[in-house]
Design a protein around this motif. Sequence first.
Motif, PDB file in Angstrom:
ATOM      1  N   LYS A 312      -7.076 -14.180   7.003  1.00  0.00           N
ATOM      2  CA  LYS A 312      -6.741 -12.767   7.202  1.00  0.00           C
ATOM      3  C   LYS A 312      -8.016 -11.923   7.261  1.00  0.00           C
ATOM      4  CE  LYS A 312      -2.297 -13.469   4.981  1.00  0.00           C
ATOM      5  NZ  LYS A 312      -1.494 -13.166   3.776  1.00  0.00           N
ATOM      6  N   CYS A 315     -12.917 -11.340   5.822  1.00  0.00           N
ATOM      7  CA  CYS A 315     -13.438 -12.410   4.964  1.00  0.00           C
ATOM      8  C   CYS A 315     -14.832 -12.788   5.452  1.00  0.00           C
ATOM      9  CB  CYS A 315     -12.552 -13.638   5.036  1.00  0.00           C
ATOM     10  SG  CYS A 315     -10.895 -13.303   4.397  1.00  0.00           S
ATOM     11  N   VAL A 327      -4.542 -20.614   3.195  1.00  0.00           N
ATOM     12  CA  VAL A 327      -4.506 -19.202   3.593  1.00  0.00           C
ATOM     13  C   VAL A 327      -5.617 -18.475   2.844  1.00  0.00           C
ATOM     14  CG1 VAL A 327      -3.110 -17.092   3.632  1.00  0.00           C
ATOM     15  CG2 VAL A 327      -2.011 -19.313   3.982  1.00  0.00           C
ATOM     16  N   ALA A 332     -11.774 -11.941   1.255  1.00  0.00           N
ATOM     17  CA  ALA A 332     -12.251 -13.041   0.409  1.00  0.00           C
ATOM     18  C   ALA A 332     -13.689 -13.382   0.784  1.00  0.00           C
ATOM     19  CB  ALA A 332     -11.360 -14.260   0.589  1.00  0.00           C
ATOM     20  N   LYS A 345      -4.447 -21.287  -1.576  1.00  0.00           N
ATOM     21  CA  LYS A 345      -4.445 -19.868  -1.181  1.00  0.00           C
ATOM     22  C   LYS A 345      -5.494 -19.098  -1.963  1.00  0.00           C
ATOM     23  CE  LYS A 345       0.173 -18.945   0.558  1.00  0.00           C
ATOM     24  NZ  LYS A 345       1.146 -19.989   0.238  1.00  0.00           N
ATOM     25  N   GLY A 347      -6.735 -15.100  -2.232  1.00  0.00           N
ATOM     26  CA  GLY A 347      -6.333 -13.768  -1.789  1.00  0.00           C
ATOM     27  C   GLY A 347      -7.450 -12.751  -1.845  1.00  0.00           C
ATOM     28  N   ASN A 348      -7.047 -11.489  -1.965  1.00  0.00           N
ATOM     29  CA  ASN A 348      -8.035 -10.401  -1.875  1.00  0.00           C
ATOM     30  C   ASN A 348      -8.988 -10.324  -3.061  1.00  0.00           C
ATOM     31  OD1 ASN A 348      -5.188  -8.208  -1.609  1.00  0.00           O
ATOM     32  ND2 ASN A 348      -5.733  -9.603  -3.259  1.00  0.00           N
ATOM     33  N   LYS A 362      -3.584 -21.640  -6.195  1.00  0.00           N
ATOM     34  CA  LYS A 362      -3.673 -20.261  -5.734  1.00  0.00           C
ATOM     35  C   LYS A 362      -4.592 -19.429  -6.611  1.00  0.00           C
ATOM     36  CE  LYS A 362       1.090 -20.329  -4.223  1.00  0.00           C
ATOM     37  NZ  LYS A 362       2.447 -20.012  -4.622  1.00  0.00           N
ATOM     38  N   GLY A 364      -4.967 -15.612  -6.257  1.00  0.00           N
ATOM     39  CA  GLY A 364      -4.480 -14.540  -5.391  1.00  0.00           C
ATOM     40  C   GLY A 364      -5.266 -13.253  -5.423  1.00  0.00           C
ATOM     41  N   HIS A 365      -5.877 -12.935  -6.571  1.00  0.00           N
ATOM     42  CA  HIS A 365      -6.427 -11.577  -6.681  1.00  0.00           C
ATOM     43  C   HIS A 365      -7.656 -11.520  -7.589  1.00  0.00           C
ATOM     44  CE1 HIS A 365      -2.001 -11.055  -6.071  1.00  0.00           C
ATOM     45  NE2 HIS A 365      -1.958 -11.906  -7.083  1.00  0.00           N
TER      46      HIS A 365
END
Length: 463
Positions: A312, A315, A327, A332, A345, A347-348, A362, A364-365
């Motif tokens: 996404k 990055c 993903v 990132a 995964k 994430g941000n 994962k 994620g954050h």
Amino acid sequence: MVKIKAAAIVLAAGQGKRMKSALPKVLHPLAGKTMLSHVLALVKGLTLSPAFVIVGHQAEAVAKAAKEHNIETRLQNPPRGTGDAVLQAKADLRHFRGPVLILNGDTPLLREKTIRGLLNTHRKQGATLSLLTVKLADPGAYGRVIRREDGSIDRVVEYRDANAAERKVNEINTGVYICESTFLFKALDQVQPNNEQGEFYLTDIIGIASREGEKLVGLEADPEEVIGINSRADLALAEAAFQSRIHRAWMEKGVTLVDPSRIRIDAEVKIGAGSILHPGVSLEGTSKIGEAVMIYASRIKDSRIGKGVTIKDFCVIEDADIESGAVVGPFAHLRPGSVLRKGAKVGNFVEMKKSELGEGSKAGHLSYLGDATIGKRVNIGAGTITCNYDGHNKDRTIVEDDVFIGSDSQLIAPVKVGRGALIAAGTTVTKDVPRDALAISRIPQDNKAEWAKRRRNQKKKKK
Ligand code: UD1
Ligand code: CA
């Protein structure tokens, strides 16, 4: 491919004053490779031998680049013009009989096919000297090809030395020549530096050949291929031309480019069919993108991206391995040594360095994962930090499969969290956590009844 019996000389001794650069002109990059390495790849592709690069200005740096292509260098000290540059290979080619290809180091868009065509024409026509020319609507400051009334080539005159009528000529010299070795060095010995720059011009041998009745051939090339890069504006023009060449090739191979003018792909990058690149994507260095990968505005350098991965927006990914179905992003930062196993995964606002995130795991954050090995199906809660650096040493964090790490946890390395363990949110992990255990380190919460209300009332009284 047939081996061609021809020698090659690449001129790369000039400073490139018009670039106004501390870097030698031929070492400026184009589509992620230096101009010189594009030209040398061409020489290698044609299997020309012997081949020499003439170096002078910042000779060491340029020679180092030539060495990467296993091509020998000869020193021109001081650089006194393109003719003088070619003379630096005279001793080496003393016993060589045959055609010599001469190229400027600053024409990186030349194609192999074009040079093969010029060599063929040269041979078929039994020419002494063949040159690649091109007609330009705006011939700029290139050397002009002056022809006689019967259309035969008379000479090449440099822009600075040309009169008004000559400057109007729109056929220019591209700086690509094939010349029989015996004539070449004989002619060069006659060249004098009587021109505006006081240099020994290689281009003077064209007039000499014509005066001596030698067979001279001019072959017209595609203007885009022969852009000579003298300034940063030329470099930008060449980059755009190179990019559209690369774009066309990948689109033909089944890659979708959404608005190609806003997508950058370096020359060495590989992309699998069915991948979709959105505006703002920059694929750099030796990156290898698998099939059916979806990439939004991001910079990816020297990385391997597996099948079906989604990257996404925004990055930065460098020297990372991302396996199929993973993903990443938005926002990132995957630094060198980041490994995402299948379906992982990130994430941000997650940064990774020298760390592996296992299959299906994962983060994620808002995390920093440095020097960590994380197993399968691990959940890294928001704000988890691996404290890998104590100011002197860097240590590793190991998190085994099926671990759950609650938000806002710190893992102070070296430390290991055993399989299936649970780290309560807000925990500072300072010692190993056994398998399946719960680790919790918090100051117990104390609720002081009515405390907030009392403070509010006190404030009111003061007023
Ligand atoms: C040269 C041609 C010009 C042609 C143009 C095409 C001459 C005199 N002129 O001009 O007719 O239209 O290329 O792009 O040849 N170099 C050396 N040693 C030197 C000087 C230059 O090795 O002493 C090298 C440079 O590093 C460069 C190449 O030769 O790679 C061409 O030199 P440059 O100064 O760019 O020539 P142009 O003025 O572009
Ligand atoms: Ca030039």
